[in-house]
Write an enzyme that holds these catalytic residues in place. Structure first.
Site, PDB file in Angstrom:
ATOM      1  CG  HIS A   1      -3.797  -1.134  -2.032  1.00 44.74           C
ATOM      2  ND1 HIS A   1      -4.250   0.158  -2.057  1.00 44.74           N
ATOM      3  CD2 HIS A   1      -3.631  -1.450  -0.720  1.00 44.74           C
ATOM      4  CE1 HIS A   1      -4.349   0.621  -0.823  1.00 44.74           C
ATOM      5  NE2 HIS A   1      -3.978  -0.335   0.003  1.00 44.74           N
TER       6      HIS A   1
ATOM      7  CB  SER B   1      -0.947   0.010   1.197  1.00 40.29           C
ATOM      8  OG  SER B   1      -0.227  -0.048   2.419  1.00 40.29           O
TER       9      SER B   1
ATOM     10  CE  LYS C   1      -7.368  -0.027   0.371  1.00 38.94           C
ATOM     11  NZ  LYS C   1      -8.351  -0.515   1.376  1.00 38.94           N
TER      12      LYS C   1
END
Length: 397
Positions: free
Chosen positions: A213, A185, A245
């Protein structure tokens, strides 16, 4: 010890907070007044944001908004109960099935947050006497999950498969789980998943990947870093990813075999004892899953923007990490230098977060730049122009 000599807990916390402020490490909450794609309004200022995790630009997609509104009109806002009581609705079940199919797993299980998902799966799988081997740059929730499980936590240098192997081979009589971020991240690089999977197969260890991610961004179908590495459920038995996300919603899930998911239903405390996510949010996330797969142009556009930024940064002489993902950090080293750079960028109309210890290791404070399919080429050029004016001196790595 006499009661009068006990430490005052709030006073101790206040001292720790003052120390953090003195070291230029104090965190502050900022209120966003309005969001319009990559543009944010804060205190009357309109800023172009490069610090969002909305990688595919889905957070304000009209189809997600419509799905949420429609589901909320039909079934209300809150789920009103835990999944195992009366909180598990049709929308939850449909989303879990879609996530399982997308990631090539037998089943998936929803959690309210990624933090809770990692705490739940690690606490359910590991016990005292077991060993959890982790990359040193893993997200905090993976580390916390291992500590709370009672297992011994061993950390290997970032992406060092040989070091991970040494930790596994010296743990012959214990149950072992190796956990890694798929995409890290703060650095944006991708874990050496194929090598880690081969290592775990050889050592009879369980591999877990946190793909918060990577989901939606990597892989030919957007199923994440595990798909991009050509690995399946047997190579990576435990897969975690988030909905907040690239999918633009909130929540998380664990995906894996039927036996894994059934075991989590029985033993994962953060699943059992928490109110289920709002069913309307599940309905919106389901649309996000569908769009992430169908709108391949989003990943293609994001990839082109990443390449444009990296090419422009190289022309400016900026030192970037090896990341080819949407996370593009510029490591400056000193916390005050990172703060100063972020403040100057904001003065120029750009919002870029300064990330400082303890979120990142000491001496590696940075600008964490994140790109989105919601950005345009002109936005990238504006960022590069502002970075050029800063005359940055990145720290040696």
């Amino acid at each position: 010890m006499a009661a009068a000599s006990r430490p005052d807990l709030q006073e101790r916390l206040a001292v720790q907070t003052a120390n953090r402020e003195r070291e230029n490490l104090l965190r502050r909450v900022r209120t966003i007044d309005h969001a319009d794609g990559p543009w944010l309004e804060i205190g009357g200022k309109r800023l172009l944001s490069f610090c969002s995790n909305d990688y595919l630009g889905l957070a304000q997609h009209p189809q997600l908004i419509s799905a949420l509104r429609s589901a909320a009109s039909e079934c209300g806002v809150g789920s009103t109960s835990a999944h195992l009581i009366s909180g598990h609705r049709t929308g939850h079940a449909e989303l879990e099935e879609a996530l399982a199919v997308w990631t090539g797993r037998e089943r998936a299980l929803l959690f309210s947050t990624g933090y809770m998902a990692n705490l739940g799966v690690l606490q359910a799988l590991l016990a005292r006497g077991d060993i959890c081997v982790q990359d040193k740059l893993n997200h905090a929730c993976l580390l916390d999950g291992a500590k709370l499980s009672g297992a011994e936590l061993k950390r290997y240098p970032h992406a060092d498969v040989d070091a991970a192997a040494r930790q596994l081979t010296c743990s012959e009589n214990a149950g072992v789980l190796l956990a890694t971020d798929g995409v890290f991240s703060m650095d944006g690089d991708v874990a050496p998943l194929r090598k880690l999977a081969a290592l775990c197969a050889h050592e009879n260890a369980t591999l877990m990947v946190d793909d918060a991610h990577g989901l939606g961004v990597l892989g030919s179908h957007g199923a994440g870093s595990v798909e991009a590495a050509g690995l399946n459920q047997y190579d990576v038995p435990v897969l975690m990813a988030t909905l907040g996300k690239a999918l633009g919603c909130a929540g998380a899930f664990i995906a894996g075999s039927h036996s894994l998911i059934e075991g989590l239903v029985q033993f994962a405390r953060p699943y059992i004892y928490t109110t289920a996510m709002p069913p309307a949010l599940a309905a919106a996330a389901l649309v996000g899953v569908q769009l992430a797969q169908a709108d391949t142009w989003r990943r293609e556009k994001l990839s082109a923007l990443i390449a444009r930024f990296r090419h422009g940064a190289a022309q400016l002489g900026l030192t970037l990490s090896s990341s080819t993902t949407a996370i593009q950090p510029i490591v400056l080293g000193d916390a005050q230098a990172a703060l100063d750079a972020a403040n100057t960028l904001e003065w120029r109309g750009l919002l870029v977060t300064a990330i400082r210890p303890p979120t990142v290791p000491a001496g590696s404070a940075r600008l964490r730049i994140t790109l989105s399919a919601a950005h345009e080429e002109a936005h990238i050029d504006k960022l590069l122009s502002a970075l050029e004016a800063l005359h940055l001196r990145p720290a040696s790595r």
